[in-house]
Write a protein that holds these residues in place. Structure first.
Motif, PDB file in Angstrom:
ATOM      1  N   ARG A 191       0.829  -1.206   0.000  1.00 18.22           N
ATOM      2  CA  ARG A 191       0.000   0.000   0.000  1.00 18.22           C
ATOM      3  C   ARG A 191       0.863   1.256   0.000  1.00 18.22           C
ATOM      4  O   ARG A 191       0.607   2.201  -0.773  1.00 18.22           O
ATOM      5  CB  ARG A 191      -0.942   0.007   1.208  1.00 18.22           C
ATOM      6  N   ALA A 192       1.867   1.290   0.844  1.00 14.01           N
ATOM      7  CA  ALA A 192       2.720   2.479   0.932  1.00 14.01           C
ATOM      8  C   ALA A 192       3.393   2.774  -0.405  1.00 14.01           C
ATOM      9  O   ALA A 192       3.410   3.924  -0.872  1.00 14.01           O
ATOM     10  CB  ALA A 192       3.765   2.278   2.030  1.00 14.01           C
ATOM     11  N   CYS A 195       0.614   3.824  -3.086  1.00 13.97           N
ATOM     12  CA  CYS A 195       0.030   5.148  -2.808  1.00 13.97           C
ATOM     13  C   CYS A 195       1.020   6.263  -3.129  1.00 13.97           C
ATOM     14  O   CYS A 195       0.640   7.297  -3.675  1.00 13.97           O
ATOM     15  CB  CYS A 195      -0.430   5.226  -1.354  1.00 13.97           C
ATOM     16  N   GLU A 202      -2.906   7.295   1.728  1.00 13.38           N
ATOM     17  CA  GLU A 202      -3.003   5.902   2.213  1.00 13.38           C
ATOM     18  C   GLU A 202      -4.356   5.614   2.856  1.00 13.38           C
ATOM     19  O   GLU A 202      -4.867   4.497   2.772  1.00 13.38           O
ATOM     20  CB  GLU A 202      -1.868   5.596   3.194  1.00 13.38           C
TER      21      GLU A 202
END
Length: 245
Positions: A191-192, A195, A202
């Motif tokens: 995700r990091a 994003c 996030e």
């Protein structure tokens, strides 16, 4: 014996929601930021209805044939999540027969993303929320993109599939359905990375991780969506095989 099972499912749901709230507090987030998906595969419509009647609205199914049979028999304000492995030849049936399908959590390659994108367009449905499924355990038996490929697949959905809404990531974890913290950390890292690359905050990108055995730990590690079956509904009910075989 059906009545006690139904009653106990409603009681079990309340217990789960209480545990979710406590885990959310430990993670410094409000409980309303965490969605509980009641996984109802193999369970009868009557039992799902009982859990619906005490306020549950998000339900998850793993098999197209099952969700297509159940959804028309249940209230239209249920938000269905498809969480199983999705075959290309079942996409049209899923989308055409479940108008209240809220999300497909198991987009694991470009091909299935493209099939979903085209089917949504052909049926003139509103854009469909999807999660990219990541194989965080490295087990060959698990579906999902490799963690190293999560950016590429997320980017494809976001940029090349106008009828899909890239909404985050999902993982199943270990074979025995207990995830180690490393599995959850891997998903959080995906995700990091994505994003940052795609310029998405996030908090707008979901993490679907955590099941009956480990949902509290998952919430403490950032999960926004937990998929809980047996803790609410009891053990799964598969058709019985002949005795002695």
């Amino acid at each position: 014996m059906a009545a006690p099972a139904m009653e106990s499912a409603a009681v079990a749901l309340r217990s789960v929601l209480s545990r979710v709230q406590q885990a959310a507090e430990r993670s410094g987030r409000p409980a309303d930021r965490i969605r509980v998906v009641a996984v109802s595969k193999t369970k009868p419509v009557s039992l799902i209805r009982q859990v619906y009647d005490v306020g549950q609205r998000s339900f998850g199914e793993n098999y197209v044939q099952e969700i297509v049979e159940k959804a028309p028999q249940l209230p239209a304000d249920i938000e269905w999540h498809f969480i199983g492995h999705l075959q290309s030849n079942k996409v049209k049936s899923l989308l055409a027969n479940v108008p209240n399908l809220e999300m497909v959590e198991s987009v694991d390659d470009v091909k299935i993303a493209n099939h979903l994108d085209r089917a949504v367009a052909n049926l003139a449905r509103k854009p469909l929320k999807v999660l990219v499924q990541v194989n965080t355990s490295g087990e060959e038996s698990k579906s999902g993109a490799e963690p190293s490929g999560c950016l590429e697949l997320a980017k494809h959905v976001k940029l090349n599939c106008p009828n899909l809404v890239f909404s985050g990531f999902m993982t199943i974890g270990m074979l025995d359905y207990t995830s180690t913290p490393e599995n959850f950390k891997t998903l959080s890292n995906c995700r990091a990375e994505v994003c940052q690359e795609l310029g998405i905050p996030e908090e707008q990108c979901e993490l679907s991780m955590g099941m009956s055995a480990d949902f509290e730990q998952a919430i403490e590690m950032g999960s926004t969506n937990v998929r809980i079956g047996s803790t609410i509904f009891g053990a799964r009910e598969y058709p019985k095989k002949d005795e002695g075989h």
